[in-house]
Design an enzyme around this catalytic site. Structure first.
Site, PDB file in Angstrom:
ATOM      1  N   GLN A  18       0.799  -1.224   0.000  1.00 26.06           N
ATOM      2  CA  GLN A  18       0.000   0.000   0.000  1.00 26.06           C
ATOM      3  C   GLN A  18       0.837   1.282   0.000  1.00 26.06           C
ATOM      4  O   GLN A  18       0.338   2.333  -0.350  1.00 26.06           O
ATOM      5  CB  GLN A  18      -0.947  -0.004   1.201  1.00 26.06           C
ATOM      6  CG  GLN A  18      -1.997  -1.107   1.090  1.00 26.06           C
ATOM      7  CD  GLN A  18      -2.910  -1.153   2.300  1.00 26.06           C
ATOM      8  OE1 GLN A  18      -2.597  -1.819   3.280  1.00 26.06           O
ATOM      9  NE2 GLN A  18      -4.021  -0.451   2.255  1.00 26.06           N
ATOM     10  N   HIS A 109       0.724  -9.497   4.375  1.00 24.65           N
ATOM     11  CA  HIS A 109      -0.398  -8.556   4.427  1.00 24.65           C
ATOM     12  C   HIS A 109      -1.099  -8.544   3.062  1.00 24.65           C
ATOM     13  O   HIS A 109      -0.825  -7.699   2.216  1.00 24.65           O
ATOM     14  CB  HIS A 109       0.119  -7.158   4.800  1.00 24.65           C
ATOM     15  CG  HIS A 109      -0.964  -6.202   5.231  1.00 24.65           C
ATOM     16  ND1 HIS A 109      -0.970  -5.542   6.442  1.00 24.65           N
ATOM     17  CD2 HIS A 109      -2.092  -5.791   4.609  1.00 24.65           C
ATOM     18  CE1 HIS A 109      -2.028  -4.772   6.542  1.00 24.65           C
ATOM     19  NE2 HIS A 109      -2.735  -4.898   5.431  1.00 24.65           N
ATOM     20  N   ASN A 153      -1.907 -10.897   8.284  1.00 23.47           N
ATOM     21  CA  ASN A 153      -2.857  -9.812   8.487  1.00 23.47           C
ATOM     22  C   ASN A 153      -4.261 -10.235   8.066  1.00 23.47           C
ATOM     23  O   ASN A 153      -4.467 -10.713   6.947  1.00 23.47           O
ATOM     24  CB  ASN A 153      -2.468  -8.584   7.660  1.00 23.47           C
ATOM     25  CG  ASN A 153      -3.437  -7.438   7.882  1.00 23.47           C
ATOM     26  OD1 ASN A 153      -3.482  -6.864   8.973  1.00 23.47           O
ATOM     27  ND2 ASN A 153      -4.244  -7.112   6.884  1.00 23.47           N
ATOM     28  N   GLU A 154      -5.192 -10.079   8.953  1.00 25.79           N
ATOM     29  CA  GLU A 154      -6.627 -10.232   8.677  1.00 25.79           C
ATOM     30  C   GLU A 154      -6.978 -11.419   7.793  1.00 25.79           C
ATOM     31  O   GLU A 154      -7.527 -11.251   6.687  1.00 25.79           O
ATOM     32  CB  GLU A 154      -7.162  -8.946   8.045  1.00 25.79           C
ATOM     33  CG  GLU A 154      -7.031  -7.755   8.958  1.00 25.79           C
ATOM     34  CD  GLU A 154      -7.791  -6.534   8.467  1.00 25.79           C
ATOM     35  OE1 GLU A 154      -8.168  -6.508   7.283  1.00 25.79           O
ATOM     36  OE2 GLU A 154      -7.995  -5.622   9.268  1.00 25.79           O
TER      37      GLU A 154
HETATM   38  C1  BGC Z   1      -6.257  -3.670   6.230  1.00 25.26           C
HETATM   39  C2  BGC Z   1      -5.576  -2.518   5.537  1.00 25.26           C
HETATM   40  C3  BGC Z   1      -6.611  -1.582   4.962  1.00 25.26           C
HETATM   41  C4  BGC Z   1      -7.468  -1.060   6.086  1.00 25.26           C
HETATM   42  C5  BGC Z   1      -8.569  -0.102   5.664  1.00 25.26           C
HETATM   43  C6  BGC Z   1      -7.477  -3.302   6.994  1.00 25.26           C
HETATM   44  O1  BGC Z   1      -8.479  -4.195   6.677  1.00 25.26           O
HETATM   45  O2  BGC Z   1      -5.349  -4.389   6.993  1.00 25.26           O
HETATM   46  O3  BGC Z   1      -4.730  -3.042   4.569  1.00 25.26           O
HETATM   47  O4  BGC Z   1      -6.059  -0.535   4.252  1.00 25.26           O
HETATM   48  O5  BGC Z   1      -8.099  -2.127   6.739  1.00 25.26           O
HETATM   49  O6  BGC Z   1      -9.471  -0.746   4.836  1.00 25.26           O
END
Ligand code: BGC
Length: 406
Positions: A18, A109, A153-154
């Site tokens: 990003q 990520h 991540n997530e």
């Molecule tokens: C993510 C980021 C994303 C942010 C805002 C999170 O879900 O880890 O990569 O930019 O939220 O949407």
């Protein structure tokens, strides 16, 4: 005046794809072009400008910073590792440390190397072994300097967008594939956890703190109907709790890393699994303010979720919480209200290690491109100039004093 614990970690996060720019070997690089959407291109040029960005973070009072390593940079072709890129990330970490900023390092990520995507990505069981090989390489080089790791991540957000909604690469809509990916990600974390512990032991480094960044969402039923309430129960289990519970059972979490943004109002249309898990009503905001992507601001949800994690008996770190908005006063309100709830949770006995705002910089918001502005620091994409926002300065007062004015 609300006082936060001593040694609390204060900072902001980014992710490689990003902000860095030119991640040409990552699956998103190819996909964004095929899709014809705004492309990441040079992103924020953070790959070149990281020192300047960290100097700003320091001026803003941060004592921690979360960032991610781009797997595709480190391993651009299968089995071929780039010493230059590993050295780059070492420099990134040393630069943070020289400023007294604690690095929190994410290993994955959302983006994977294109060579892995061509082999089916996370649907392919082999991805686990590839992931572990990459991690061994990285951790061996960086362990001396890193205490906090985030393996994934997530995971559930990735599964939701890539395999259930089908909006992100590889754009599938299949619960069957989603389940395969879920199992592989769980095993990838478990393997990574023990691998990292082993490397630290072999290299006589102090025991690290390892977790995932688990997105938690507040779920609310649109109506009092049994079906909507079932949907809330199921979503809470499937999207919020199951992943963390499985890792807890396997003893592979040293803290719980959570990302919190908003809530979802579940409004179902039928008893089908898709409706129970997905159907929602984004207009049922009951007068609450929203960010520029239409997500409702709901700090109470963070408080409720923090309390619901009490039984895990693990420290918690807020690894992401943030707002995209063109109204910077609203950004500060968002931060202040969430910090109030975090403070309240701490006063109820929840052990919280730190608060990491998303994001340090405006950046490339995946399929939404560059227009959502999440940054504490504004980025001018014409010349890559940075400018800390007022909200960043107000947050800085909290970071430096450890106190929040009510
Ligand atoms: C993510 C980021 C994303 C942010 C805002 C999170 O879900 O880890 O990569 O930019 O939220 O949407």
């Amino acid at each position: 005046m609300l006082k936060f614990p001593q040694n609390f970690l204060w900072g902001a996060a980014t992710s490689a794809f990003q902000v860095e720019g030119n991640n040409i070997h990552s699956d998103w690089w190819e996909w964004e072009k095929q899709r014809g959407q705004e492309v990441s291109g040079q992103a924020c040029c953070h790959y070149q400008l990281y020192k300047q960005d960290f100097a700003l973070a320091k001026e803003l009072g941060h004592n921690a910073h979360r960032f991610s390593i781009e797997w595709a940079r480190v391993e651009p072709r299968e089995g071929e590792f780039s010493d230059t890129q590993i050295k780059h990330y070492l420099d990134v970490i040393l630069s943070l440390k020289s400023l007294g900023i604690e690095p929190i390092v994410t290993l994955y990520h959302f983006t994977i190397p294109s060579w892995l995507a061509r082999q089916g990505g996370w649907q392919n069981k082999k991805a686990i072994a590839y992931f572990l090989r990459y991690i061994e390489k990285i951790v061996t080089e960086l362990c001396e300097h890193v205490h906090f790791w985030v393996t994934i991540n997530e995971p559930m957000v990735y599964i939701y967008y890539s395999y259930i909604l089908g909006d992100w690469p590889p754009q599938q809509r299949s619960f069957f594939s989603a389940k395969k990916v879920l199992d592989n990600l769980l095993n990838a974390h478990i393997g990574a956890y023990w691998l990292i512990r082993r490397v630290y032991a072999e290299k006589n480094c102090n025991r690290p703190m390892i977790s995932v960044a688990k997105n938690l969402q507040a779920f609310v039923a649109f109506s009092n109907s049994f079906r909507d309430r079932c949907a809330v129960y199921l979503r809470n289990r499937f999207f919020n709790l199951n992943f963390v519970e499985t890792l807890r059972r396997s003893n592979t979490l040293d803290y719980i890393g959570i990302n919190y943004y908003s809530r979802m109002v579940a409004q179902t249309r039928n008893w089908g699994l898709r409706s129970l898990l997905i159907d929602k009503n984004d207009n049922a905001d009951f007068g609450l303010k929203k960010n520029s992507l239409g997500w409702v601001i709901y700090p109470q949800g963070l408080y409720d979720l923090l309390l619901s994690l009490k039984s895990f008996n693990l420290p918690i770190m807020i690894l992401e919480n943030g707002i995209c908005t063109d109204d910077d006063n609203l950004r500060w309100e968002f931060i202040r209200q969430h910090l109030e709830k975090i403070h309240l949770a701490i006063s109820k006995g929840i052990n919280i290690l730190g608060y990491i705002y998303w994001s340090l910089l405006d950046n490339y918001e995946w399929d939404k491109g560059f227009s959502p502005r999440f940054g504490l620091i504004e980025v001018d994409y014409n010349n890559f100039e940075r400018k800390p926002r007022e909200s960043a300065k107000r947050f800085a007062q909290v970071c430096t004093s450890g106190m929040l004015n009510e």
